[in-house]
Design a protein around this motif. Structure first.
Motif, PDB file in Angstrom:
ATOM      1  N   ARG A 217       8.013  -8.511 -14.759  1.00 50.73           N
ATOM      2  CA  ARG A 217       7.491  -7.250 -14.453  1.00 50.73           C
ATOM      3  C   ARG A 217       5.963  -6.849 -13.783  1.00 50.73           C
ATOM      4  O   ARG A 217       5.734  -6.448 -13.310  1.00 50.73           O
ATOM      5  CB  ARG A 217       7.201  -6.357 -16.148  1.00 50.73           C
ATOM      6  N   ARG A 218       5.510  -7.995 -13.632  1.00 54.11           N
ATOM      7  CA  ARG A 218       5.126  -8.432 -12.902  1.00 54.11           C
ATOM      8  C   ARG A 218       4.359  -7.721 -10.819  1.00 54.11           C
ATOM      9  O   ARG A 218       5.210  -7.192 -11.006  1.00 54.11           O
ATOM     10  CB  ARG A 218       4.149 -10.331 -12.240  1.00 54.11           C
ATOM     11  N   ARG A 219       3.253  -7.467 -11.449  1.00 56.52           N
ATOM     12  CA  ARG A 219       2.652  -6.790 -10.030  1.00 56.52           C
ATOM     13  C   ARG A 219       2.420  -7.174  -8.859  1.00 56.52           C
ATOM     14  O   ARG A 219       1.430  -6.409  -7.875  1.00 56.52           O
ATOM     15  CB  ARG A 219       2.242  -5.661 -10.102  1.00 56.52           C
ATOM     16  N   GLU A 220       1.779  -8.863  -8.835  1.00 54.15           N
ATOM     17  CA  GLU A 220       2.041  -9.412  -8.511  1.00 54.15           C
ATOM     18  C   GLU A 220       3.098 -10.504  -7.778  1.00 54.15           C
ATOM     19  O   GLU A 220       3.572 -10.951  -8.762  1.00 54.15           O
ATOM     20  CB  GLU A 220       0.476 -10.869  -8.882  1.00 54.15           C
ATOM     21  N   LYS A 221       2.924 -10.070  -6.427  1.00 58.38           N
ATOM     22  CA  LYS A 221       3.974 -11.459  -5.691  1.00 58.38           C
ATOM     23  C   LYS A 221       4.704 -12.629  -6.829  1.00 58.38           C
ATOM     24  O   LYS A 221       4.718 -13.233  -6.340  1.00 58.38           O
ATOM     25  CB  LYS A 221       4.728 -10.900  -4.212  1.00 58.38           C
ATOM     26  N   HIS A 222       3.148 -13.033  -6.029  1.00 54.83           N
ATOM     27  CA  HIS A 222       3.081 -14.814  -6.509  1.00 54.83           C
ATOM     28  C   HIS A 222       2.424 -15.346  -6.787  1.00 54.83           C
ATOM     29  O   HIS A 222       1.551 -15.032  -8.354  1.00 54.83           O
ATOM     30  CB  HIS A 222       2.195 -15.422  -5.291  1.00 54.83           C
ATOM     31  N   MET A 223       3.419 -15.970  -7.993  1.00 56.17           N
ATOM     32  CA  MET A 223       2.553 -16.678  -8.720  1.00 56.17           C
ATOM     33  C   MET A 223       1.930 -17.156  -9.147  1.00 56.17           C
ATOM     34  O   MET A 223       1.464 -18.943  -8.295  1.00 56.17           O
ATOM     35  CB  MET A 223       3.617 -17.136 -10.357  1.00 56.17           C
ATOM     36  N   TYR A 224       0.423 -17.437  -9.462  1.00 56.02           N
ATOM     37  CA  TYR A 224      -1.039 -18.718  -9.244  1.00 56.02           C
ATOM     38  C   TYR A 224      -0.794 -19.754 -10.492  1.00 56.02           C
ATOM     39  O   TYR A 224       0.391 -20.012 -11.105  1.00 56.02           O
ATOM     40  CB  TYR A 224      -1.937 -17.313  -9.784  1.00 56.02           C
ATOM     41  N   VAL A 225      -1.203 -20.568 -10.241  1.00 50.58           N
ATOM     42  CA  VAL A 225      -0.943 -22.419 -10.665  1.00 50.58           C
ATOM     43  C   VAL A 225      -1.236 -22.103 -12.027  1.00 50.58           C
ATOM     44  O   VAL A 225      -0.631 -22.932 -12.405  1.00 50.58           O
ATOM     45  CB  VAL A 225      -1.910 -23.457  -9.601  1.00 50.58           C
ATOM     46  N   ALA A 226      -1.631 -21.346 -12.125  1.00 48.73           N
ATOM     47  CA  ALA A 226      -1.772 -21.411 -13.975  1.00 48.73           C
ATOM     48  C   ALA A 226      -0.667 -21.257 -14.030  1.00 48.73           C
ATOM     49  O   ALA A 226      -0.014 -21.611 -15.650  1.00 48.73           O
ATOM     50  CB  ALA A 226      -2.969 -20.547 -14.337  1.00 48.73           C
ATOM     51  N   LEU A 227       0.144 -19.836 -13.584  1.00 52.25           N
ATOM     52  CA  LEU A 227       1.486 -19.535 -14.525  1.00 52.25           C
ATOM     53  C   LEU A 227       2.603 -20.472 -14.272  1.00 52.25           C
ATOM     54  O   LEU A 227       3.470 -21.001 -14.911  1.00 52.25           O
ATOM     55  CB  LEU A 227       1.820 -18.112 -14.122  1.00 52.25           C
ATOM     56  N   TRP A 228       2.155 -21.530 -13.294  1.00 49.29           N
ATOM     57  CA  TRP A 228       3.598 -22.543 -13.110  1.00 49.29           C
ATOM     58  C   TRP A 228       2.959 -23.749 -13.811  1.00 49.29           C
ATOM     59  O   TRP A 228       4.092 -23.862 -14.791  1.00 49.29           O
ATOM     60  CB  TRP A 228       2.823 -23.551 -11.915  1.00 49.29           C
TER      61      TRP A 228
ATOM     62  N   ALA B  72      -2.388  -0.623 -10.279  1.00 42.97           N
ATOM     63  CA  ALA B  72      -1.589  -1.414  -9.190  1.00 42.97           C
ATOM     64  C   ALA B  72      -0.423  -0.916  -8.509  1.00 42.97           C
ATOM     65  O   ALA B  72       0.775  -0.636  -9.541  1.00 42.97           O
ATOM     66  CB  ALA B  72      -1.647  -3.287  -9.571  1.00 42.97           C
ATOM     67  N   PRO B  73       0.060  -1.663  -7.371  1.00 43.86           N
ATOM     68  CA  PRO B  73       1.384  -0.978  -6.935  1.00 43.86           C
ATOM     69  C   PRO B  73       2.518  -1.891  -7.791  1.00 43.86           C
ATOM     70  O   PRO B  73       1.980  -3.113  -7.881  1.00 43.86           O
ATOM     71  CB  PRO B  73       1.654  -1.073  -5.446  1.00 43.86           C
ATOM     72  N   ALA B  74       3.566  -0.855  -7.934  1.00 46.37           N
ATOM     73  CA  ALA B  74       4.618  -1.929  -8.496  1.00 46.37           C
ATOM     74  C   ALA B  74       5.333  -2.064  -7.184  1.00 46.37           C
ATOM     75  O   ALA B  74       5.108  -2.193  -5.757  1.00 46.37           O
ATOM     76  CB  ALA B  74       5.319  -0.593  -8.718  1.00 46.37           C
ATOM     77  N   LEU B  75       5.409  -3.861  -8.080  1.00 45.39           N
ATOM     78  CA  LEU B  75       6.138  -5.167  -6.818  1.00 45.39           C
ATOM     79  C   LEU B  75       7.688  -4.230  -6.727  1.00 45.39           C
ATOM     80  O   LEU B  75       8.426  -3.794  -7.087  1.00 45.39           O
ATOM     81  CB  LEU B  75       6.286  -6.506  -7.717  1.00 45.39           C
ATOM     82  N   SER B  76       7.320  -4.215  -5.157  1.00 37.70           N
ATOM     83  CA  SER B  76       9.039  -4.199  -4.236  1.00 37.70           C
ATOM     84  C   SER B  76       9.687  -5.274  -4.489  1.00 37.70           C
ATOM     85  O   SER B  76      10.267  -6.643  -4.363  1.00 37.70           O
ATOM     86  CB  SER B  76       8.837  -3.496  -3.392  1.00 37.70           C
TER      87      SER B  76
ATOM     88  N   ARG C 234      -3.149 -10.909 -16.583  1.00 36.71           N
ATOM     89  CA  ARG C 234      -4.240 -10.875 -15.466  1.00 36.71           C
ATOM     90  C   ARG C 234      -3.427 -10.905 -13.921  1.00 36.71           C
ATOM     91  O   ARG C 234      -3.799 -10.502 -13.236  1.00 36.71           O
ATOM     92  CB  ARG C 234      -5.868 -10.349 -15.674  1.00 36.71           C
ATOM     93  N   LEU C 235      -2.409 -12.032 -14.025  1.00 40.08           N
ATOM     94  CA  LEU C 235      -2.548 -12.818 -12.733  1.00 40.08           C
ATOM     95  C   LEU C 235      -0.814 -11.521 -12.559  1.00 40.08           C
ATOM     96  O   LEU C 235      -1.243 -12.004 -11.853  1.00 40.08           O
ATOM     97  CB  LEU C 235      -2.025 -14.214 -13.419  1.00 40.08           C
ATOM     98  N   CYS C 236      -0.570 -11.153 -13.558  1.00 38.88           N
ATOM     99  CA  CYS C 236       0.506 -10.443 -13.973  1.00 38.88           C
ATOM    100  C   CYS C 236       0.525  -9.332 -12.985  1.00 38.88           C
ATOM    101  O   CYS C 236       1.322  -8.015 -12.839  1.00 38.88           O
ATOM    102  CB  CYS C 236       1.907 -10.855 -14.312  1.00 38.88           C
ATOM    103  N   LYS C 237      -0.735  -8.797 -12.864  1.00 33.38           N
ATOM    104  CA  LYS C 237      -1.280  -7.373 -13.247  1.00 33.38           C
ATOM    105  C   LYS C 237       0.131  -6.514 -14.378  1.00 33.38           C
ATOM    106  O   LYS C 237       0.270  -5.227 -13.344  1.00 33.38           O
ATOM    107  CB  LYS C 237      -1.482  -6.639 -11.998  1.00 33.38           C
ATOM    108  N   ALA C 238       0.163  -7.072 -15.351  1.00 37.59           N
ATOM    109  CA  ALA C 238       1.161  -6.939 -16.009  1.00 37.59           C
ATOM    110  C   ALA C 238       0.820  -6.190 -17.852  1.00 37.59           C
ATOM    111  O   ALA C 238       0.088  -7.669 -18.165  1.00 37.59           O
ATOM    112  CB  ALA C 238       2.290  -6.891 -15.640  1.00 37.59           C
ATOM    113  N   ARG C 239       0.599  -5.420 -18.085  1.00 36.87           N
ATOM    114  CA  ARG C 239       0.453  -5.728 -20.238  1.00 36.87           C
ATOM    115  C   ARG C 239       2.458  -6.248 -20.135  1.00 36.87           C
ATOM    116  O   ARG C 239       3.229  -6.534 -19.316  1.00 36.87           O
ATOM    117  CB  ARG C 239       1.069  -3.713 -20.836  1.00 36.87           C
TER     118      ARG C 239
ATOM    119  N   LEU D 259       0.936  -1.554   0.064  1.00 34.90           N
ATOM    120  CA  LEU D 259      -0.104   0.237   0.340  1.00 34.90           C
ATOM    121  C   LEU D 259       0.650   1.372   0.081  1.00 34.90           C
ATOM    122  O   LEU D 259       0.351   2.141  -0.864  1.00 34.90           O
ATOM    123  CB  LEU D 259      -1.033   0.196   1.293  1.00 34.90           C
ATOM    124  N   HIS D 260       1.971   1.278   0.450  1.00 34.43           N
ATOM    125  CA  HIS D 260       2.806   2.441   0.011  1.00 34.43           C
ATOM    126  C   HIS D 260       3.884   2.340  -0.882  1.00 34.43           C
ATOM    127  O   HIS D 260       3.499   3.831  -1.143  1.00 34.43           O
ATOM    128  CB  HIS D 260       4.076   2.546   1.581  1.00 34.43           C
ATOM    129  N   GLN D 261       3.447   1.421  -1.944  1.00 32.51           N
ATOM    130  CA  GLN D 261       3.805   1.325  -3.512  1.00 32.51           C
ATOM    131  C   GLN D 261       3.569   2.739  -4.263  1.00 32.51           C
ATOM    132  O   GLN D 261       1.912   2.574  -3.408  1.00 32.51           O
ATOM    133  CB  GLN D 261       4.121   0.410  -3.201  1.00 32.51           C
TER     134      GLN D 261
END
Lengths: 729, 204
Positions: free
Chosen positions: A157-168, A479-483, A89-94, A6-8
């Motif tokens: 470049r994802r903005r979602e820290k964890h990768m969802y199972v689909a991405l695996w 979305a905030p950038a991934l630190s 969508r899973l990465c919140k990134a283009r 949230l601080h990002q």
């Protein structure tokens, strides 16, 4: 959302949905082509007249076009559409790079077009699902790398820290397909249109079916499981049933699948330990495969009323059911005694179509029913039409697989029937064909229903597209950038797998290690140690004319209907002769063991019939085998053999280790002409046919008459055996 | 404009609330149901079976495919009626052949067998096509009498492309088809293939 995020500062971005639309459209177009060619092939088996005596329309050349179109054109475009839509969508990134996306799209379509322009003209490597010649192989590699950069760049470049199972599952797909394609495609070019693989015989068989089986695993299973994990929870508005199950079944599936390839080679000349591994790992694969089905179907808990009304869920739930059926049938067919009955028959055809039509087809249809309204911000034009599509295609699939189960088991039982005096009850292969031929009509009808349902979908989606509101604005997301500096509390605590989900490179490397381990243990021994072919082997390499004939055999796709592998089974030995020895195909680049017997095995056909029999048979199979369903090959009697290129072919073979002397290489064309003259004279003793010796038919006859003809080798093998199998042939 | 921070609108069943994880991927959430017991046991059983199977066949006493084949072939061999000359399949006796030659039912049966097995190479009337003419006085192998024809049909002439039919045809089929072939002698059909082999004189 954790407090650190949230601080990002918030970032604003848009998804690239244009590329998803393009891939979706390509999926629909190529799907239509693949299904249509499939129906033509089905009809050709029901009535041989439908080959029309045209080389480019004959079954042996069309069947590879059908499989390539279904897997790589329809399946491939569907995967790319779904992966690009969901990954953003899973990465919140283009997507990483719009240009790469465009190169990926147009490059893949060009590859498909070049497949369609080469396969019907007999330009093929003769290895199943890897038929495309070397320039196209290189293009596939390049485009796959483009896809990989685009995908992993997006993950980076994802903005979602964890990768969802689909991405695996997408990661496993991209990494493994790259390895499979590159290893199986090591080949030496002869010309722009031809190459020989570096592997031969047993090695080639093992590498090819490691590739072939894992093309099913990592092109038709893992990416579609990833899509399932994205679209089912989305469409059902339900959380995924079990995160734990995702982890366990993902890793066990990836690790075990890679070993299962040799189940395509049971009872063949492949070393027994490899056959055993292939069978055992296939049996162990059942539970990991079902893990995906369970997780998908139980995600629908409490939402089954929606499955009745929502086309997306209806298609996807049914596709998971077909997936469960096919992945139960697969391990079953891998059990040696079941394989003995089902292998080479239509049972396998039923199995793969349950998988492709039911699992891949229906999942793709479900995805398209989701994507098209979502991408065009509208509602589906008609649920009623979607229902009609569902039922028409479901009945089509059921007719298809039930008729082919019946056909396969009937033929398998007939071929192995032995009477009380130790004789085959049906010694003529064609007797079994006469019995199962009516089922080929039912199959063709089933396929036509499937296509009809598909066309209803096309209309429905077209009308949906027309409903789309005009002047749509690009959606923006925030979305905030991934630190990059990972907070300490997140990195060092929590379950290890959760941490791994945040580490894309480590995750990908683990997947790579998982698939490389099984591959290496299984393939390397056969590649490195040449014990399968004794050093003092008596096998003579092909003469130049035989090699020319062999290449024609491959061009015509004879391997699509004829095996060259007599298994260590009594019914095979009684019918075709002594079980095939590994060294008999040691100079076969590529191997031609085949995977289906629509006609009899040819491993020992050499010398079984006179030259004149083959001559008449290729001109009109029914003149010597009444009721045969083999096509006619009139062009072989008009087209000329290319003698000049034989020097080049021989020198490539020489470089691959086939023991030709430099002299033999240099004089290959003359040697071939001399042998052709001899055969032609024998054929036209009474009334000489002008120029017959130059024709392709002569080369084919030379090759066919050579098959299984290694008398010294066979005698030596007989002496070395403690208990020689009685020779019947 | 969509806001990715909106909470997901997923349906959570009452028994699932405790299982809901703090995962949210574009609105997709995850539950943490335990692995289904039957699935775990199924997996374990398959792995145990796999290890046992590998142990038995790779390092243990399990027979190889070749050994199993030899055994099966020996069993099939034992089913075969004893053969006089050691070749595959026995040849019918002279009396059996003569009896069949004089019996119209046998000849009709022989005709049926001929149509499915011989016609492709010897023509519908025995006039010869890929294989030699069976109706004239000229014979390549033997003299064309019943016993010689029976011998050629049983053992074949593999180097000329004539398959051995002993292992394929039943004893009845074999004697009847030989009798039928013999009955074609002298029929002089249209389009007959030119003579091959040596001229013979026939007594019967």
């Amino acid at each position: 959302m954790s407090k650190t995020e949230l601080h990002q500062p918030m970032e604003t971005f848009a998804y690239d949905d244009e590329i998803v639309k393009q891939f979706s459209l390509a999926t629909i177009i190529w799907g239509g082509v693949a299904f249509l060619v499939g129906i033509i092939c089905a009809l050709q088996l029901a009535d041989w007249h439908l080959n029309f005596g045209l080389s480019w329309l004959t079954f042996g050349r069309l069947r590879p076009l059908h499989t390539n179109a279904a897997i790589f054109a329809f399946g491939g475009n569907a995967i790319f559409a779904g992966i690009y839509y969901s990954t953003q969508r899973l990465c919140k990134a283009r997507l990483f790079n719009d240009t790469l996306s465009k190169i990926h799209f147009w490059g893949w379509q060009l590859i498909i077009v070049s497949a369609a322009l080469t396969l019907p003209f007999g330009i093929t490597q003769g290895k199943e699902y890897a038929e495309l010649e070397w320039p196209i192989d290189i293009a596939i590699t390049l485009i796959w790398v483009v896809f990989a950069i685009n995908f992993f760049g997006t993950l980076w470049r994802r903005r979602e820290k964890h990768m969802y199972v689909a991405l695996w599952f997408y990661i496993a797909t991209i990494v493994t397909v790259a390895v499979l394609h590159i290893v199986n495609s090591v080949e030496v070019p002869v010309s722009w249109y031809q190459s020989y693989p570096v592997y031969a015989g047993v090695q080639d068989a093992l590498v090819q079916w490691w590739y072939g089986h894992n093309a099913v695993a990592f092109f038709l299973t893992t990416p579609f499981l990833g899509l399932m994990y994205f679209f089912i929870p989305k469409a059902a508005n339900r959380p995924v049933y079990s995160y734990r199950l995702s982890i366990v079944h993902f890793w066990s599936l990836v690790f075990i699948y890679i070993w299962a390839g040799p189940h395509h080679l049971l009872y063949t000349a492949l070393p027994e330990w490899a056959q055993t591994l292939g069978m055992v790992f296939s049996v162990m694969l059942w539970a990991p495969s079902w893990g995906g089905m369970i997780n998908g179907l139980l995600t629908l808990r409490g939402s089954w009323d929606k499955v009745r009304t929502e086309p997306v869920l209806k298609f996807m739930a049914t596709s998971l059911t077909f997936y469960g059926m096919a992945t139960f049938e697969g391990p079953l067919l891998s059990i040696k005694s079941v394989s003995a009955l089902g292998h080479y028959t239509d049972w396998i055809i039923a199995h793969v179509h349950g998988g492709t039509l039911g699992w891949n087809g229906f999942l793709t249809f479900g995805m398209l029913y989701y994507l098209v309204p979502a991408l065009y911000k509208t509602e589906l034009y008609s649920k009623r039409l979607a229902n009609i599509h569902f039922w028409t295609s479901t009945i089509g699939i059921l007719l298809y697989i039930i008729s082919m189960w019946t056909s396969g088991i009937t033929q398998g039982l007939m071929l192995r029937a032995i009477d009380s005096t130790g004789k085959l009850v049906y010694p003529d292969f064609v007797e079994t064909i006469v019995r199962i031929a009516p089922l080929y009509w039912i199959r063709a009808f089933g396929g036509t229903l499937f296509l009809a349902g598909f066309l209803v979908m096309c209309y429905n989606l077209y009308k949906t597209w027309q409903l789309a509101p005009k002047n749509q604005k690009q959606d923006l997301y925030q979305a905030p950038a991934l630190s990059k500096a990972i907070p300490a509390d997140d990195n060092n605590s929590g379950p290890w797998h959760r941490r791994l989900e945040g580490l894309m490179p480590a995750f990908s490397i683990l997947v790579l290690l998982g698939i490389v381990l099984g591959s290496a243990i299984e393939i390397l021994p056969t590649l490195i140690v040449h014990t399968y072919a004794p050093a003092n082997s008596k096998v003579a390499p092909y003469t130049p004319l035989e090699l020319a004939g062999r290449d024609l055999y491959i061009n015509e796709g004879c391997y699509n209907c004829h095996s060259q592998m007599i298994r260590t089974l009594p019914e095979d030995v009684l019918r075709y002769g002594k079980a095939s020895l590994p060294e008999e195909s040691m100079y076969d680049h590529p191997f031609q063991w085949g995977s289906k017997r629509t006609g009899p095995d040819l491993a020992r056909v050499g010398g079984k019939y006179p030259d004149l029999w083959h001559y008449r048979h290729m001109l009109d199979p029914r003149s010597v085998t009444p009721n045969s369903i083999m096509p006619v090959y009139p062009w072989l009697f008009d087209d000329k053999t290319d003698f000049a290129i034989l020097t080049k072919k021989f020198s490539v073979m020489q470089s691959l280790g086939v023991p030709y002397t430099d002299d033999e290489v240099r004089t290959a064309p003359e040697t071939a002409r001399a042998q052709a003259m001899q055969i032609a004279q024998g054929l036209s003793a009474d009334s000489p046919i002008k120029g017959l010796e130059d024709k392709k038919i002569i080369a084919i006859i030379a090759y066919l008459q050579r098959l299984g003809k290694n008398p010294e080798l066979l005698n030596a093998a007989e002496k070395s055996e403690a208990q020689p199998a009685p020779e019947v042939q | 404009m969509s806001d990715s921070k909106l909470p997901p609108k997923n349906t959570i069943l009452s028994d699932e609330k405790a299982l809901l994880l703090d995962h949210d991927y574009d609105g997709i959430q995850e539950l943490d149901h335990p692995l289904p017991r039957w699935w775990v046991w199924g997996f374990v059983c398959c792995v145990i079976f796999g290890i046992g199977y590998m142990g038995y066949y790779m390092t243990g006493p399990g027979p190889s495919s070749k050994q199993e084949l030899s055994k099966a072939m020996a069993e099939i061999e034992a089913l075969k009626p004893p053969s006089a000359n050691g070749s595959a399949g026995s040849e019918p006796s002279a009396e059996e052949l003569m009896k069949a030659f004089k019996d119209s039912a046998s000849l009709n049966h022989g005709h049926e067998v001929y149509t499915t097995k011989c016609l492709a190479c010897h023509g519908d009337k025995g006039q010869g096509l890929i294989g030699p003419n069976l109706t004239d006085d000229f014979w390549i192998h033997g003299t064309g009498n019943l016993a010689d024809v029976a011998h050629v049909v049983t053992t074949g002439v593999p180097e000329k492309g004539m398959p051995p039919w002993g292992p394929v045809l039943t004893a009845t089929e074999l004697k009847d088809v030989v009798a039928f072939v013999h009955s074609l002698h002298g029929t002089n059909p249209a389009g007959a293939k030119p003579a091959q082999g040596n001229q013979q004189t026939f007594k019967d």
